[in-house]
Design a protein around this motif. Structure first.
Motif, short mmCIF file in Angstrom:
data_model
loop_
_atom_site.label_atom_id
_atom_site.label_comp_id
_atom_site.label_asym_id
_atom_site.label_seq_id
_atom_site.Cartn_x
_atom_site.Cartn_y
_atom_site.Cartn_z
N GLY A 1 16.65 -1.77 -1.45
CA GLY A 1 16.80 -3.22 -1.50
C GLY A 1 15.53 -4.00 -1.27
O GLY A 1 15.54 -5.23 -1.20
N GLY A 2 14.40 -3.30 -1.17
CA GLY A 2 13.11 -3.98 -0.97
C GLY A 2 12.52 -4.46 -2.29
O GLY A 2 13.08 -4.23 -3.37
N THR A 3 11.39 -5.14 -2.17
CA THR A 3 10.64 -5.60 -3.35
C THR A 3 9.33 -4.83 -3.37
O THR A 3 8.53 -4.95 -2.45
CB THR A 3 10.32 -7.10 -3.23
OG1 THR A 3 11.52 -7.81 -2.95
CG2 THR A 3 9.71 -7.62 -4.53
N GLY B 1 0.79 -1.22 0.00
CA GLY B 1 0.00 0.00 0.00
C GLY B 1 0.83 1.28 0.00
O GLY B 1 0.26 2.38 0.07
N ASP B 2 2.15 1.14 -0.08
CA ASP B 2 2.99 2.35 -0.02
C ASP B 2 3.75 2.60 -1.32
O ASP B 2 4.85 3.14 -1.30
CB ASP B 2 3.95 2.27 1.18
CG ASP B 2 4.90 1.08 1.09
OD1 ASP B 2 4.74 0.27 0.17
OD2 ASP B 2 5.81 0.98 1.94
N VAL B 3 3.14 2.19 -2.45
CA VAL B 3 3.77 2.49 -3.75
C VAL B 3 2.82 3.36 -4.59
O VAL B 3 2.44 2.99 -5.70
CB VAL B 3 4.18 1.20 -4.50
CG1 VAL B 3 5.32 0.51 -3.78
CG2 VAL B 3 3.02 0.24 -4.69
N PHE C 1 9.19 -10.80 2.27
CA PHE C 1 9.39 -9.36 2.38
C PHE C 1 10.16 -9.04 3.66
O PHE C 1 10.28 -9.88 4.55
CB PHE C 1 8.02 -8.64 2.38
CG PHE C 1 7.36 -8.67 1.03
CD1 PHE C 1 7.66 -7.72 0.07
CD2 PHE C 1 6.47 -9.69 0.70
CE1 PHE C 1 7.07 -7.77 -1.19
CE2 PHE C 1 5.87 -9.75 -0.56
CZ PHE C 1 6.17 -8.78 -1.50
N GLY C 2 10.66 -7.82 3.73
CA GLY C 2 11.49 -7.41 4.85
C GLY C 2 12.77 -6.81 4.29
O GLY C 2 12.94 -6.73 3.07
N PRO C 3 13.69 -6.39 5.15
CA PRO C 3 14.92 -5.76 4.67
C PRO C 3 15.64 -6.64 3.63
O PRO C 3 15.72 -7.85 3.79
CB PRO C 3 15.76 -5.61 5.94
CG PRO C 3 14.76 -5.57 7.05
CD PRO C 3 13.61 -6.43 6.61
O1 LIG Z 1 10.63 -5.58 0.35
C1 LIG Z 1 9.85 -5.33 1.20
O2 LIG Z 1 9.81 -5.88 2.32
C2 LIG Z 1 8.77 -4.29 0.92
O3 LIG Z 1 9.13 -3.46 -0.15
C3 LIG Z 1 8.64 -3.49 2.11
O4 LIG Z 1 9.94 -3.07 2.37
P1 LIG Z 1 10.09 -1.66 2.98
O5 LIG Z 1 9.78 -1.86 4.41
O6 LIG Z 1 11.48 -1.26 2.66
O7 LIG Z 1 9.02 -0.91 2.22
#
Ligand SMILES: O=C(O)[C@H](O)COP(=O)(O)O
Ligand SMILES: Nc1nc2c(ncn2[C@@H]2O[C@H](COP(=O)(O)OP(=O)(O)OP(=O)(O)O)[C@@H](O)[C@H]2O)c(=O)[nH]1
Length: 228
Positions: A137-139, A106-108, A154-156
């Motif tokens: 480095g997220g997805t 929800g944050d894109v 998901f996560g760091p």
């Molecule tokens: O890859 C992820 O976990 C998601 O993009 C969320 O990561 P973020 O907490 O960096 O948004």
């Protein structure tokens, strides 16, 4: 309905975006999270290649917004994190006629309908499609065909992890670097970076107001960078 479904995990809006608490009050974070979610829903509604949208949430307002766009709502009573929420969405999809899933957080808000359709197009030819976050480095989107092909991680540094998991399963994932979808809002510096991409009308309005009211608080960024 066959085709690709979007899965949107949404944490309770009054607990969202805790990493922005250096700069934003709880009420402001809630407002921003609501603005981003509405923008993301507009993007998903505008995409032509989605057959459905499932929103996994324990938030009353998010659930109402989701119902308002015709999405299905899976209640997330435990709120045990993004992966558990995505898992619940994937499980819900298992009983449906669905070719694959695209996880869209929800944050894109800067994503565009064309970018979502590009992920769907790439999924036609590749079992796993990854949209990396441009900065951390997220997805930012994860496409899976079939939807239960791989566990969410998901996560760091999740991009590297998703990449490695796909390769370990013998899959060469398609990686799409997308200007709009690649920009999420996690930390204070994200609030002051101009973003290419989709309309994001509500998010941009929030950010413009914020920039007018607060000259860029460099010290806040510094504190954030220094945090473990
Ligand atoms: O890859 C992820 O976990 C998601 O993009 C969320 O990561 P973020 O907490 O960096 O948004
Ligand atoms: N349903 C559900 N969604 C979640 C949960 N945790 C995170 N999410 C969602 O997963 C997506 C990515 O989460 P984050 O980038 O970590 O967002 P956040 O949790 O609001 O941010 P921080 O509090 O700063 O970590 C967002 O759409 C969140 O709303 C959860 O426990 N349940």
């Amino acid at each position: 309905m066959s085709g690709y479904w979007a899965i949107v995990p949404v944490k309770r809006l009054d607990r969202a975006k805790s990493r922005l608490s250096l700069l934003l009050s709880r009420a402001e974070r809630q407002e921003l999270a609501g603005a981003m979610l509405r923008d993301v829903f507009d993007v998903l509604v505008g995409a032509e290649r989605l057959s459905g949208i499932v929103v996994v949430t324990n938030d009353v307002q998010a659930a109402e917004l989701a119902s308002g766009i015709g999405a299905s709502v899976v209640p997330d009573r435990l709120e045990a994190g993004t992966n558990e929420a995505v898992r619940q969405g994937l499980e819900w999809l298992l009983g449906r006629d669905c070719e694959g899933a695209i996880v869209v957080p929800g944050d894109v808000p800067f994503a565009s309908p064309a970018e979502v359709d590009a992920v769907a197009g790439a999924l036609d030819a590749h079992a796993v499609v990854l949209v990396p976050a441009l900065r951390d480095g997220g997805t930012n989107m994860l496409g899976l065909r079939p939807s239960n092909l791989m566990e969410p991680a998901f996560g760091p540094d999740s991009f590297t992890r998703h990449l490695a998991m796909a390769r370990a399963a013998g899959i060469t994932p398609r990686v799409l670097h997308l200007e709009g979808a690649g920009h999420d809002i996690d930390v204070s510096s994200d609030l002051f970076c101009s973003a290419e991409g989709g309309a994001a009308a509500r998010t941009r309005a929030f950010l413009e107001r914020l920039a007018q009211n607060n000259p860029v608080p460099a010290t806040a960024w510094l504190k954030e960078e220094l945090q473990p």
